[in-house]
Design a protein around this motif. Structure first.
Motif, PDB file in Angstrom:
ATOM      1  N   SER A  11       0.814  -1.217   0.000  1.00  0.00           N
ATOM      2  CA  SER A  11       0.000   0.000   0.000  1.00  0.00           C
ATOM      3  C   SER A  11       0.846   1.266   0.000  1.00  0.00           C
ATOM      4  CB  SER A  11      -0.921   0.007   1.222  1.00  0.00           C
ATOM      5  OG  SER A  11      -0.159  -0.055   2.422  1.00  0.00           O
ATOM      6  N   PHE A  12       2.158   1.116  -0.210  1.00  0.00           N
ATOM      7  CA  PHE A  12       3.067   2.259  -0.231  1.00  0.00           C
ATOM      8  C   PHE A  12       3.432   2.628  -1.664  1.00  0.00           C
ATOM      9  CE2 PHE A  12       3.791   0.362   3.960  1.00  0.00           C
ATOM     10  CZ  PHE A  12       3.680   1.473   4.778  1.00  0.00           C
ATOM     11  N   TYR A  13       3.512   3.925  -1.912  1.00  0.00           N
ATOM     12  CA  TYR A  13       3.897   4.451  -3.221  1.00  0.00           C
ATOM     13  C   TYR A  13       5.113   5.339  -3.028  1.00  0.00           C
ATOM     14  CZ  TYR A  13      -0.810   2.877  -4.314  1.00  0.00           C
ATOM     15  OH  TYR A  13      -1.933   2.110  -4.463  1.00  0.00           O
ATOM     16  N   TYR A  14       6.125   5.149  -3.878  1.00  0.00           N
ATOM     17  CA  TYR A  14       7.368   5.898  -3.749  1.00  0.00           C
ATOM     18  C   TYR A  14       7.424   6.929  -4.859  1.00  0.00           C
ATOM     19  CZ  TYR A  14       8.137   2.611  -0.137  1.00  0.00           C
ATOM     20  OH  TYR A  14       7.976   1.893   1.019  1.00  0.00           O
ATOM     21  N   VAL A  15       7.305   8.183  -4.431  1.00  0.00           N
ATOM     22  CA  VAL A  15       7.093   9.310  -5.334  1.00  0.00           C
ATOM     23  C   VAL A  15       8.335  10.190  -5.371  1.00  0.00           C
ATOM     24  CG1 VAL A  15       5.668  11.342  -5.803  1.00  0.00           C
ATOM     25  CG2 VAL A  15       4.619   9.269  -4.845  1.00  0.00           C
ATOM     26  N   GLN A  16       8.791  10.488  -6.579  1.00  0.00           N
ATOM     27  CA  GLN A  16       9.916  11.405  -6.727  1.00  0.00           C
ATOM     28  C   GLN A  16       9.389  12.812  -6.976  1.00  0.00           C
ATOM     29  OE1 GLN A  16      13.801  10.729  -9.018  1.00  0.00           O
ATOM     30  NE2 GLN A  16      12.686  12.071 -10.421  1.00  0.00           N
ATOM     31  N   SER A  17       9.834  13.732  -6.142  1.00  0.00           N
ATOM     32  CA  SER A  17       9.515  15.143  -6.308  1.00  0.00           C
ATOM     33  C   SER A  17      10.830  15.893  -6.253  1.00  0.00           C
ATOM     34  CB  SER A  17       8.567  15.623  -5.196  1.00  0.00           C
ATOM     35  OG  SER A  17       8.241  16.987  -5.378  1.00  0.00           O
ATOM     36  N   ASP A  18      11.180  16.541  -7.357  1.00  0.00           N
ATOM     37  CA  ASP A  18      12.512  17.120  -7.514  1.00  0.00           C
ATOM     38  C   ASP A  18      13.524  15.978  -7.399  1.00  0.00           C
ATOM     39  OD1 ASP A  18      11.537  19.698  -7.909  1.00  0.00           O
ATOM     40  OD2 ASP A  18      11.403  20.049  -5.742  1.00  0.00           O
TER      41      ASP A  18
END
Length: 290
Positions: A11-18
């Motif tokens: 249920s985890f999402y690994y999101v790249q921001s910058d």
């Protein structure tokens, strides 16, 4: 905040921001709707603490692949070795059709030029004549690496190709430090030997992303693809079919077919035409079944 989903685990999402990776969960309203967030999705999220966030909104997808499941891909990189193993031209044409049908730019890397024979190189060059973008590469000789890098900059690229053609070696040659990035993401999602079950987008120094996927698990043609549409997915056929006697010509047995005339006169690669006929029969069989 806005970012792009690199990978998902449970249920985890690994999101790249910058240049930072955030561990996120979905807001409850999305879970209730059973929203399916996949790698490549562009999302809006709210920061919870220094490393975690909550995904609030999923932006519309420009493109979507189902196997592997990845969104917003802009191009398909097909890696074919010129020897060991020899090129599988039918697989290459199938992948090119799938890429075109999915509205992706297609790029072909013909790898292992250091051991290639003249016949394989000659056939590979036919794809350039047809109009496809090709790059000849060799990790051993560091050939074509810089050229390939330019094509990957600022793109979201999904790789395709058989085992042993050199996909991993090419990526490592392009990004010597990529293994560190892979390790950093993998350690966050705590995926060990099962990493290949999940699509993972890997950041490139040129600003692009490349999809490290379990591979194309299904390579038969889409059920939605109709027999009349296939001819438009072969550029050399599309260019000349307007000169056929019948506008509905499928280039199979119809009289006055300019495509067949070009094949017979050597103006069009016969193996490409043979693959077209094979795919056409596959589509017709699917239509009859359903």
């Amino acid at each position: 905040m806005e970012g792009i989903v690199l990978s998902r685990y449970s249920s985890f999402y690994y999101v790249q921001s910058d240049n930072k990776i955030w561990e996120c969960r979905l807001r409850g309203k999305h879970r209730l709707k059973k929203a399916d967030v996949i790698a490549g999705d562009k999302v809006e999220f709210t920061r919870v603490n220094e490393n975690q966030g909550v995904i609030e909104n999923i932006k519309p997808r420009v493109t979507e692949l189902y196997r592997p499941a990845v969104a917003n891909v802009t191009q398909l990189l097909i890696v074919m070795s010129l020897k060991a193993p020899y090129p599988n031209w039918t697989l290459l044409d199938r992948l090119l059709v799938l890429g075109s049908y999915s509205n992706l730019k297609s790029l072909i890397a013909f790898n292992k030029t250091d051991i290639a024979d003249d016949n394989s190189v000659s056939l590979a060059n036919e794809y350039k004549k047809i109009g496809y973008t090709i790059v000849f590469t060799s990790v051993k000789e560091k050939k074509g690496i810089d050229e390939l890098q330019c094509f990957l900059n600022n793109e979201i690229t999904v790789l395709a190709g058989l085992s042993g053609v050199g996909k991993s070696s090419l990526i490592n040659a392009l990004e010597p430090e990529l293994s560190l990035k892979i390790g950093a993401v993998s350690s966050k999602v705590e995926i060990g030997k099962h990493t290949t079950r999940y699509v993972q987008l890997l950041p490139l120094s040129g600003g692009g992303l490349v999809a490290d996927t379990p591979g194309f698990s299904r390579l038969h043609l889409p059920m939605e693809l109709k027999r009349e549409e296939l001819r438009f997915l072969f550029p050399e056929i599309e260019r000349v079919q307007q000169n056929c006697k019948f506008s509905s010509c499928l280039h199979k047995q119809e009289p006055g077919c300019r495509v067949r005339e070009n094949v017979e006169s050597g103006l069009m690669p016969k193996w490409r035409y043979d693959n077209y006929l094979e795919f056409l029969e596959e589509i017709i069989a699917q239509e009859r079944k359903f």
